[in-house]
Design a protein around this motif. Structure first.
Motif, PDB file in Angstrom:
ATOM      1  N   GLU A 191      24.318 -26.513   6.606  1.00  0.00           N
ATOM      2  CA  GLU A 191      24.434 -27.332   7.804  1.00  0.00           C
ATOM      3  C   GLU A 191      25.654 -26.927   8.622  1.00  0.00           C
ATOM      4  O   GLU A 191      25.576 -26.789   9.861  1.00  0.00           O
ATOM      5  CB  GLU A 191      24.536 -28.809   7.413  1.00  0.00           C
ATOM      6  CG  GLU A 191      24.819 -29.768   8.553  1.00  0.00           C
ATOM      7  CD  GLU A 191      23.640 -29.925   9.502  1.00  0.00           C
ATOM      8  OE1 GLU A 191      23.854 -30.460  10.609  1.00  0.00           O
ATOM      9  OE2 GLU A 191      22.520 -29.506   9.145  1.00  0.00           O
ATOM     10  N   ALA A 192      26.778 -26.700   7.947  1.00  0.00           N
ATOM     11  CA  ALA A 192      27.992 -26.309   8.656  1.00  0.00           C
ATOM     12  C   ALA A 192      27.839 -24.938   9.305  1.00  0.00           C
ATOM     13  O   ALA A 192      28.301 -24.713  10.426  1.00  0.00           O
ATOM     14  CB  ALA A 192      29.183 -26.304   7.694  1.00  0.00           C
ATOM     15  N   THR A 193      27.179 -24.022   8.618  1.00  0.00           N
ATOM     16  CA  THR A 193      26.939 -22.697   9.198  1.00  0.00           C
ATOM     17  C   THR A 193      26.114 -22.812  10.475  1.00  0.00           C
ATOM     18  O   THR A 193      26.412 -22.169  11.490  1.00  0.00           O
ATOM     19  CB  THR A 193      26.208 -21.798   8.190  1.00  0.00           C
ATOM     20  OG1 THR A 193      27.013 -21.665   7.007  1.00  0.00           O
ATOM     21  CG2 THR A 193      25.959 -20.409   8.769  1.00  0.00           C
ATOM     22  N   LEU A 223      31.906 -30.078   8.985  1.00  0.00           N
ATOM     23  CA  LEU A 223      33.027 -29.531   8.222  1.00  0.00           C
ATOM     24  C   LEU A 223      33.647 -30.584   7.310  1.00  0.00           C
ATOM     25  O   LEU A 223      34.090 -30.274   6.194  1.00  0.00           O
ATOM     26  CB  LEU A 223      34.076 -28.953   9.173  1.00  0.00           C
ATOM     27  CG  LEU A 223      33.639 -27.713   9.963  1.00  0.00           C
ATOM     28  CD1 LEU A 223      34.729 -27.286  10.930  1.00  0.00           C
ATOM     29  CD2 LEU A 223      33.291 -26.571   9.019  1.00  0.00           C
ATOM     30  N   ARG A 224      33.678 -31.832   7.802  1.00  0.00           N
ATOM     31  CA  ARG A 224      34.174 -32.897   6.928  1.00  0.00           C
ATOM     32  C   ARG A 224      33.268 -33.089   5.717  1.00  0.00           C
ATOM     33  O   ARG A 224      33.738 -33.342   4.607  1.00  0.00           O
ATOM     34  CB  ARG A 224      34.301 -34.204   7.722  1.00  0.00           C
ATOM     35  CG  ARG A 224      35.594 -34.335   8.499  1.00  0.00           C
ATOM     36  CD  ARG A 224      35.810 -35.754   8.996  1.00  0.00           C
ATOM     37  NE  ARG A 224      34.827 -36.106  10.015  1.00  0.00           N
ATOM     38  CZ  ARG A 224      35.022 -35.925  11.313  1.00  0.00           C
ATOM     39  NH1 ARG A 224      36.147 -35.397  11.739  1.00  0.00           N
ATOM     40  NH2 ARG A 224      34.082 -36.279  12.186  1.00  0.00           N
ATOM     41  N   GLU A 225      31.961 -32.967   5.932  1.00  0.00           N
ATOM     42  CA  GLU A 225      31.029 -33.077   4.812  1.00  0.00           C
ATOM     43  C   GLU A 225      31.226 -31.927   3.827  1.00  0.00           C
ATOM     44  O   GLU A 225      31.130 -32.123   2.610  1.00  0.00           O
ATOM     45  CB  GLU A 225      29.593 -33.081   5.336  1.00  0.00           C
ATOM     46  CG  GLU A 225      29.157 -34.395   5.954  1.00  0.00           C
ATOM     47  CD  GLU A 225      29.202 -35.525   4.937  1.00  0.00           C
ATOM     48  OE1 GLU A 225      28.615 -35.393   3.850  1.00  0.00           O
ATOM     49  OE2 GLU A 225      29.848 -36.549   5.224  1.00  0.00           O
ATOM     50  N   VAL A 226      31.467 -30.713   4.335  1.00  0.00           N
ATOM     51  CA  VAL A 226      31.736 -29.579   3.444  1.00  0.00           C
ATOM     52  C   VAL A 226      32.980 -29.839   2.610  1.00  0.00           C
ATOM     53  O   VAL A 226      33.004 -29.595   1.395  1.00  0.00           O
ATOM     54  CB  VAL A 226      31.899 -28.284   4.261  1.00  0.00           C
ATOM     55  CG1 VAL A 226      32.436 -27.160   3.390  1.00  0.00           C
ATOM     56  CG2 VAL A 226      30.560 -27.877   4.863  1.00  0.00           C
ATOM     57  N   ARG A 227      34.035 -30.360   3.250  1.00  0.00           N
ATOM     58  CA  ARG A 227      35.266 -30.647   2.513  1.00  0.00           C
ATOM     59  C   ARG A 227      35.031 -31.730   1.461  1.00  0.00           C
ATOM     60  O   ARG A 227      35.503 -31.628   0.327  1.00  0.00           O
ATOM     61  CB  ARG A 227      36.359 -31.095   3.489  1.00  0.00           C
ATOM     62  CG  ARG A 227      37.700 -31.370   2.819  1.00  0.00           C
ATOM     63  CD  ARG A 227      38.764 -31.691   3.845  1.00  0.00           C
ATOM     64  NE  ARG A 227      38.408 -32.885   4.618  1.00  0.00           N
ATOM     65  CZ  ARG A 227      39.140 -33.355   5.621  1.00  0.00           C
ATOM     66  NH1 ARG A 227      40.231 -32.717   6.005  1.00  0.00           N
ATOM     67  NH2 ARG A 227      38.755 -34.454   6.264  1.00  0.00           N
ATOM     68  N   ARG A 228      34.257 -32.757   1.848  1.00  0.00           N
ATOM     69  CA  ARG A 228      33.993 -33.846   0.902  1.00  0.00           C
ATOM     70  C   ARG A 228      33.178 -33.355  -0.290  1.00  0.00           C
ATOM     71  O   ARG A 228      33.507 -33.660  -1.445  1.00  0.00           O
ATOM     72  CB  ARG A 228      33.244 -34.980   1.616  1.00  0.00           C
ATOM     73  CG  ARG A 228      32.993 -36.200   0.737  1.00  0.00           C
ATOM     74  CD  ARG A 228      32.141 -37.214   1.469  1.00  0.00           C
ATOM     75  NE  ARG A 228      30.804 -36.721   1.735  1.00  0.00           N
ATOM     76  CZ  ARG A 228      29.826 -36.716   0.821  1.00  0.00           C
ATOM     77  NH1 ARG A 228      30.039 -37.185  -0.406  1.00  0.00           N
ATOM     78  NH2 ARG A 228      28.628 -36.243   1.121  1.00  0.00           N
ATOM     79  N   THR A 229      32.117 -32.600  -0.018  1.00  0.00           N
ATOM     80  CA  THR A 229      31.275 -32.137  -1.121  1.00  0.00           C
ATOM     81  C   THR A 229      31.977 -31.080  -1.967  1.00  0.00           C
ATOM     82  O   THR A 229      31.732 -30.995  -3.174  1.00  0.00           O
ATOM     83  CB  THR A 229      29.950 -31.575  -0.579  1.00  0.00           C
ATOM     84  OG1 THR A 229      30.217 -30.576   0.413  1.00  0.00           O
ATOM     85  CG2 THR A 229      29.111 -32.665   0.028  1.00  0.00           C
ATOM     86  N   SER A 230      32.847 -30.271  -1.352  1.00  0.00           N
ATOM     87  CA  SER A 230      33.615 -29.296  -2.140  1.00  0.00           C
ATOM     88  C   SER A 230      34.563 -30.004  -3.095  1.00  0.00           C
ATOM     89  O   SER A 230      34.702 -29.617  -4.257  1.00  0.00           O
ATOM     90  CB  SER A 230      34.401 -28.368  -1.202  1.00  0.00           C
ATOM     91  OG  SER A 230      33.540 -27.601  -0.409  1.00  0.00           O
ATOM     92  N   ARG A 231      35.203 -31.072  -2.589  1.00  0.00           N
ATOM     93  CA  ARG A 231      36.085 -31.851  -3.463  1.00  0.00           C
ATOM     94  C   ARG A 231      35.281 -32.510  -4.582  1.00  0.00           C
ATOM     95  O   ARG A 231      35.693 -32.516  -5.747  1.00  0.00           O
ATOM     96  CB  ARG A 231      36.817 -32.914  -2.646  1.00  0.00           C
ATOM     97  CG  ARG A 231      37.853 -33.691  -3.474  1.00  0.00           C
ATOM     98  CD  ARG A 231      38.446 -34.843  -2.691  1.00  0.00           C
ATOM     99  NE  ARG A 231      39.098 -34.383  -1.475  1.00  0.00           N
ATOM    100  CZ  ARG A 231      38.689 -34.694  -0.255  1.00  0.00           C
ATOM    101  NH1 ARG A 231      37.628 -35.456  -0.082  1.00  0.00           N
ATOM    102  NH2 ARG A 231      39.344 -34.253   0.794  1.00  0.00           N
TER     103      ARG A 231
END
Length: 590
Positions: A191-193, A223-231
């Motif tokens: 999604e971020a890509t 990007l916030r979702e990517v950061r959240r899911t990466s964490r």
């Protein structure tokens, strides 16, 4: 995972994969056995006759040399097999995609396939080259060492062996714990890509609106979702890593405590205890690396599962005994077609005699382009039949059907090559004179004359160095060179400037002369040149006749015509029923 890999790649690659796996397993066993030689070496060195260690040291050196050779051969085999698998995967994926119906390639699927064919294939095929050897070593070498410990002292060996089921349970638990987080991270990464690409493509609009410094909310959210899911993925992997460390440390502590107890009771020698502790410590190192390796393998397994799902997609069935049509008339016989939950074409019947032109008009979403796609067999109908020359298109081979059909889309894609190379896609075996004639007929020669490099000029990725009208001329030249008896035109002039529109219309006239044509039309000039007009709405033909007949009827088509021919600044008045006003040059039937 190996079974999935072989299913994705095909059985012809099973032999090299199994040989590589066997070589890596043998390497891990020899590594474990070489460590076993440390027991007699240390026993001799700490005993009364240290010189007795020489033959054991020689044996240890020989074992290390054998291990080094096997490791080299195993890594070499892994890289070679991985390279062969990568090449084979791209070939198989390309062959399979070429067999899928064109209707399968929606915008979303094209993005997924491009991601899968790039990073996904590399990650999945990298298992053999980069992950299999350390994974096998992390499993087989500790097991070999445990067997050696059982041979030297069964009590210490049992303590070490007790860690095996615990490690397996921890790995299974960690895999289940992190599976959902890994999948969520993958979805959010995609999604971020997509949002990054969207943000880049939206720059002209954002800058035209003076929003050059404004943040793009959709991209920020992605990007916030990517950061959240990466964490979340990192936190999900943490319990497994900690649990594995605790199990390994507990195993080593158990061996140490029991060994000390046995040594104090004089039931085991100090040298043997020291050697077995070295073996226990050496078996702990690869076990601790399992968490990282298993995480990378899970990522590769997800990509393998997606590849497996893609390769399991069934292409449209090919006829066992294909029929070649002798004529080139077209017929839709009570055709129905659904896309998802929506009925796009509803019991539609329509015929186009050979050598005649049919214009299909109607509101957006009426199913106009779908008619062309069904005729070219981008999809199969759900009911009824689409016929070419009286033969159901499902009874014609895909190659023969496309050979008899030239399709010109509104959105033209050109490959990053020369103009000549893009035209030759219509008929690769055409000679130079035929290519030049097709370009001239499409009025492409005047474009080539002003391009630096002329015929050798590269059009750029997707034809980026050409305007929309120039790309459309290349598409028409390509269709002219193909010289197919059936021509399908999908709104080819709806977004062109007057200069390019005139040139494209001239090319279309030459392309459609004497051929059976169905054109999805917006421009009035295109509609008026058709022999018949079909007005389509909600997947049904609501009016059908010549241009003049439909105007005299004063129905839906006449109202559309009136709206299209009203001057931009004039009142919304239409023609009287039965009249046939001439269109303004820019008239657009939408």
């Amino acid at each position: 995972m190996i079974r999935t890999l072989l299913r994705v790649l095909g059985t012809e690659h099973a032999g090299p994969v199994r040989r590589t796996l066997a070589l890596m397993t043998a390497t891990a066993v020899v590594e474990g056995l070489s460590y076993a030689l440390l027991v007699p070496v240390l026993r001799a060195l700490f005993g009364g006759t240290p010189q007795d260690a020489r033959p054991w040291l020689a044996a240890f050196g020989a074992a290390v040399a054998v291990y080094a050779v096997l490791r080299f051969l195993g890594d070499l085999s892994g890289f070679r097999t991985g390279t062969a698998l990568l090449r084979g995967m791209y070939h198989r994926l390309g062959d399979h995609l070429a067999r899928l119906p064109l209707g399968w390639f929606s915008a979303g699927r094209v993005g997924e396939v491009s991601t899968l064919a790039g990073q996904g294939v590399l990650q999945a095929m990298g298992v053999i080259a980069h992950l299999l050897a350390p994974f096998v070593s992390a499993l087989v070498t500790p097991l070999t060492i445990v067997v050696v410990m059982l041979a030297y002292d069964w009590r210490l060996g049992l303590v070490a062996l007790a860690a095996v089921p615990l490690v397996a349970v921890v790995q299974l638990w960690a895999a289940r714990w992190t599976a959902a987080a890994d999948e969520e991270r993958h979805v959010n990464d995609e999604e971020a890509t997509g949002r990054v690409v969207e943000y880049l493509q939206a720059q002209p609009v954002l800058r035209a609106g003076g929003r050059t410094t404004e943040r793009f909310r959709l991209l920020d959210d992605a990007l916030r979702e990517v950061r959240r899911t990466s964490r979340r993925a990192t936190l999900a992997a943490l319990p497994g890593a900690v649990s594995l460390t605790l199990v390994v440390q507990a195993m080593f502590t158990g061996v140490l405590v029991l060994g000390a107890h046995l040594a104090l009771g004089a039931r085991i020698g100090t040298a043997e205890l020291l050697a077995l502790l070295v073996l226990a410590a050496r078996s702990a190192d690869p076990l601790l690396s399992l968490t990282e390796i298993a995480g990378r393998l899970r990522g590769a397994r997800l990509e393998l599962a997606r590849l497996d799902e893609l390769l399991a997609t069934e292409p449209l069935p090919e006829p066992g005994e294909p029929v070649l049509p002798a004529r080139h008339d077209l017929e839709f016989d009570s055709v129905s077609f659904r896309h998802g939950d929506r009925t796009v074409i509803d019991r539609l019947s329509l015929a186009v005699p050979q050598g005649r032109r049919l214009a299909v008009v109607g509101p957006s979403g009426a199913g106009k382009s779908t008619l062309l796609q069904l005729l070219a067999r981008f999809h199969d109908v759900d009911a009824g039949a689409v016929r070419l020359g009286g033969v159901d298109v499902r009874a014609i081979s895909t190659e023969a059907l496309l050979a008899r059909t030239a399709i010109v889309f509104q959105d033209v894609f050109l490959f990053d090559g020369t103009i000549e190379e893009n035209i030759r896609l219509g008929r690769p075996d055409a000679d130079e004179a035929e290519v030049r004639a097709a370009a001239s007929a499409a009025r492409l020669d005047e474009v080539i004359a002003r391009l630096p490099g002329g015929w050798a000029a590269h059009v750029g990725e997707g034809g980026a160095r050409l305007s929309g009208g120039e790309r459309q001329r290349v598409s028409i030249a390509r269709a002219l060179l193909k010289d197919a008896p059936v021509v399908l035109l999908d709104e080819v002039t709806s977004a062109l400037d007057p200069g390019n529109e005139a040139a494209v219309h001239e090319g279309i006239e030459r392309l459609t002369a004497g051929r059976t044509v169905i054109m999805v039309a917006h421009r009035m000039r295109t509609v008026q040149r058709a022999h018949r007009v079909a007005f389509l709405d909600h997947g049904r033909i609501v009016e059908h006749g010549s241009h003049d007949e439909l105007l005299r009827q004063g129905g839906r088509y006449a109202r559309f015509w009136a709206l299209a021919t009203v001057p931009a600044t004039g009142p919304a008045t239409g023609p009287a029923p039965g009249s046939a006003p001439g269109p303004a040059p820019e008239a657009d039937l939408r």
